[in-house]
Design a protein around this motif. Structure first.
Motif, PDB file in Angstrom:
ATOM      1  N   ASN A  71       0.843  -1.195   0.000  1.00  0.00           N
ATOM      2  CA  ASN A  71       0.000   0.000   0.000  1.00  0.00           C
ATOM      3  C   ASN A  71       0.876   1.241   0.000  1.00  0.00           C
ATOM      4  O   ASN A  71       1.674   1.389  -0.938  1.00  0.00           O
ATOM      5  N   ASP A  72       0.755   2.130   0.945  1.00  0.00           N
ATOM      6  CA  ASP A  72       1.351   3.469   0.839  1.00  0.00           C
ATOM      7  C   ASP A  72       2.837   3.499   0.460  1.00  0.00           C
ATOM      8  O   ASP A  72       3.621   2.720   1.006  1.00  0.00           O
ATOM      9  N   PHE A 128       4.287   0.697  10.254  1.00  0.00           N
ATOM     10  CA  PHE A 128       3.316   1.456   9.462  1.00  0.00           C
ATOM     11  C   PHE A 128       4.020   2.611   8.728  1.00  0.00           C
ATOM     12  O   PHE A 128       5.226   2.779   8.783  1.00  0.00           O
ATOM     13  N   GLU A 254      -4.953  10.622   7.561  1.00  0.00           N
ATOM     14  CA  GLU A 254      -3.768   9.760   7.510  1.00  0.00           C
ATOM     15  C   GLU A 254      -2.704  10.422   6.617  1.00  0.00           C
ATOM     16  O   GLU A 254      -2.992  11.343   5.864  1.00  0.00           O
ATOM     17  N   ALA A 317      -2.715   8.267  -0.081  1.00  0.00           N
ATOM     18  CA  ALA A 317      -1.553   8.196   0.812  1.00  0.00           C
ATOM     19  C   ALA A 317      -0.275   8.716   0.158  1.00  0.00           C
ATOM     20  O   ALA A 317       0.821   8.345   0.567  1.00  0.00           O
TER      21      ALA A 317
HETATM   22  C1  FRU Z   1      -2.992   4.499   4.873  1.00  0.00           C
HETATM   23  C2  FRU Z   1      -2.685   3.670   6.100  1.00  0.00           C
HETATM   24  C3  FRU Z   1      -1.815   4.434   7.066  1.00  0.00           C
HETATM   25  C4  FRU Z   1      -1.126   3.330   7.825  1.00  0.00           C
HETATM   26  C5  FRU Z   1      -0.932   2.285   6.756  1.00  0.00           C
HETATM   27  C6  FRU Z   1      -1.018   0.879   7.261  1.00  0.00           C
HETATM   28  O1  FRU Z   1      -3.302   3.775   3.751  1.00  0.00           O
HETATM   29  O2  FRU Z   1      -3.886   3.261   6.714  1.00  0.00           O
HETATM   30  O3  FRU Z   1      -2.513   5.340   7.879  1.00  0.00           O
HETATM   31  O4  FRU Z   1       0.090   3.748   8.378  1.00  0.00           O
HETATM   32  O5  FRU Z   1      -1.938   2.502   5.792  1.00  0.00           O
HETATM   33  O6  FRU Z   1      -0.657  -0.036   6.274  1.00  0.00           O
END
Ligand code: FRU
Length: 517
Positions: A71-72, A128, A254, A317
């Motif tokens: 993800n991010d 994270f 976030e 993100a």
């Molecule tokens: C955003 C998020 C962040 C977090 C991460 C966890 O997409 O929810 O806030 O740090 O992904 O994978």
């Protein structure tokens, strides 16, 4: 596997019972094999009817993890000729799980080299999102002046704390590298910022602040931003809060970012990016921004209007690179090209998720206020081939990769299709741009995925449209980034047909087919 089917000769059997036992074992092995063959033929049928495979949809010129979940983007930092990209990664599965920081480097943000995982979960929790900086003055003492440390500042998410009902399970930790990000050491006195009793307390973005002569951390805290200051990246104290009564609040805040930016006349402002999930303009995740002033302690916005960095469903993100040299001077952004509404369900098999195209952020004055533009980085041109001009419709030899056109009328429809019945349309009418992915390819993995997404362009003069198409995404830039729409799609074959419907015969489109070099 077939080795275990070797049948023992009767004369080797010591007893009848052993013989029966062996026969039973063999029978269950045969039943198992039949079941396996049945499922694998179903699987084959399923994938042949969809014409997809393990590697289908792998983008040609967007970053994806080699395998597993992403993800991010995290810790994006430039150092000694390399753009680093770390990212939220779960290597053991293609769905979200215990987060690691995956790692890749590039010399142009287009061609990426995968490196070993940089940060693994530990006793304090999953790793994270967060950022990375070069500590040039070695304020942390974790490197030397000759070899300044690369320091990662990230959130620890303690799954055990969450499971047992505590609310203080997110804290901030740091790790450092003195070998260009190749190996990492976690700081022995983590966490550096404990949790004050708030469930959502995460995603630190850190930069050196020239005004207050200290490190400033921008942190997302449930429904607002908190700023913290530090002389050395290890001791942090709170500076101020921003945002609980301003901006969009349809979900949790976030992944923030804070940076200064100058317009073309040299006038400087501060920009605050804030991702939010859910509550975006197309539902689910999206990123809003504020422009204003930051005096080293407080952020004061220019106005209270809600602005989005992207009006599509799939740009989340995203933050900007740290430590881009002054000689370059650009502010470079990249986001995660998905949406929490269906990120875990998209039909890729080897990996899940890609990043957006890297984009250059610029500050533009509109009347008395400022806005941001996001345009694809110039380096993308390196992978583009020769342009062809198409007036009506055309079939091209290769998958399309870039379609651009100057807009000379107030209504048009562009259709991109493959030889099957899969297509997307981008249409413009009465100041509204609509992107239709209801027939784009595989859509049935989520109820909300097949949809028409709209962007109101009534307040701008639409002159140019650019569509960057990859094997599972399309990014629409209006006027080179004045407005943007990023969308993922899963056509079972690449689109190679283009059609432009318009009234004005003078209006042509220019197409560039895929030529990743
Ligand atoms: C955003 C998020 C962040 C977090 C991460 C966890 O997409 O929810 O806030 O740090 O992904 O994978």
């Amino acid at each position: 596997m077939f080795g275990i089917f070797k049948v023992s000769k009767t004369n080797e059997l010591r007893s009848i019972s052993q013989y029966i036992q062996n026969m039973n074992a063999m029978k269950s092995q045969i039943v198992f094999l039949v079941i396996l063959l049945f499922f694998s033929s179903c699987q084959q049928k399923k994938s042949s009817s969809n014409q997809t495979s393990y590697e289908s949809f792998r983008p040609q010129y967007h970053f994806t993890p080699a395998t597993g979940w992403m993800n991010d983007p995290n810790g994006m930092v430039y150092y000694e000729g390399e753009y680093h990209l770390f990212y939220q990664h779960y290597p053991d599965s293609t769905v979200w799980g215990p987060m690691h920081w995956g790692h890749a480097v590039s010399t142009d943000m287009v061609h990426w080299e995968h490196l070993p995982i940089a940060l693994y979960p530990d006793s304090l929790g999953f790793i994270f999102s967060g950022s990375a900086v070069i500590d040039w003055k070695n304020t942390s003492g974790l490197g030397t002046l000759q070899t300044p440390p690369m320091v990662a500042i990230y959130t620890y998410h303690d799954p055990e704390g969450e499971r047992t009902g505590r609310i203080d399970f997110q804290t901030q930790g740091i790790a450092y590298s003195v070998d260009k990000g190749r190996t990492w050491t976690k700081y022995e006195h983590n966490p550096v910022l404990p949790n004050p009793g708030i469930r959502d307390f995460r995603d630190p973005k850190v930069s050196w602040n020239e005004v207050s002569n200290q490190w400033v951390m921008t942190l997302a805290v449930k429904d607002h931003i908190e700023f913290y200051g530090s002389p050395d990246l290890k001791k942090w104290s709170k500076l101020s809060d921003f945002g609980n009564a301003i901006g969009a609040h349809g979900g949790v805040w976030e992944c923030p970012d804070l940076f200064p930016l100058k317009d073309s006349r040299g006038s400087a402002r501060w920009v605050l990016l804030v991702s939010m999930n859910p509550g975006g303009p197309q539902g689910g995740s999206a990123t809003q921004y504020f422009i204003g002033d930051f005096d080293g302690k407080n952020f004061i916005p220019q106005d209270s209007k809600t602005r989005w960095i992207d009006y599509g469903a799939d740009n989340y993100a995203g933050v900007t690179w740290s430590d881009i040299p002054a000689s370059d001077g650009r502010r470079l952004f990249m986001g995660w090209m998905s949406n929490w509404q269906y990120a875990n369900l998209v039909p890729t098999q080897a990996w899940r998720s890609a990043t957006t195209l890297p984009r250059e952020v610029t500050l533009e004055k509109k009347d008395s206020e400022y806005e941001l533009n996001f345009k694809p980085i110039a380096e993308i041109e390196k992978i583009q081939g020769d342009a062809k001009t198409v007036s009506g419709s055309a079939i091209l030899d290769h998958p399309l990769s870039l379609i651009t056109f100057d807009v000379t009328e107030n209504a048009f429809v562009v259709t991109l299709a493959n030889e099957g019945k899969e297509y997307i349309t981008v249409s413009f009418q009465q100041g509204i741009l609509s992107f239709d992915r209801r027939n784009s390819g595989i859509i049935d993995f989520s109820d909300v995925f097949p949809a028409v997404h709209k962007m109101d362009l009534g307040d701008i003069h639409v002159k140019k449209v650019s569509l960057y198409l990859d094997l599972s995404s399309v990014e629409i830039f209006i006027n080179d980034g004045e407005r943007v729409m990023t969308e993922i799609i899963f056509p079972t074959k690449p689109y190679d047909q283009v059609k432009l419907e318009k009234e004005n015969p003078q209006m042509n489109i220019s197409t560039i087919t895929s030529t990743l070099k």
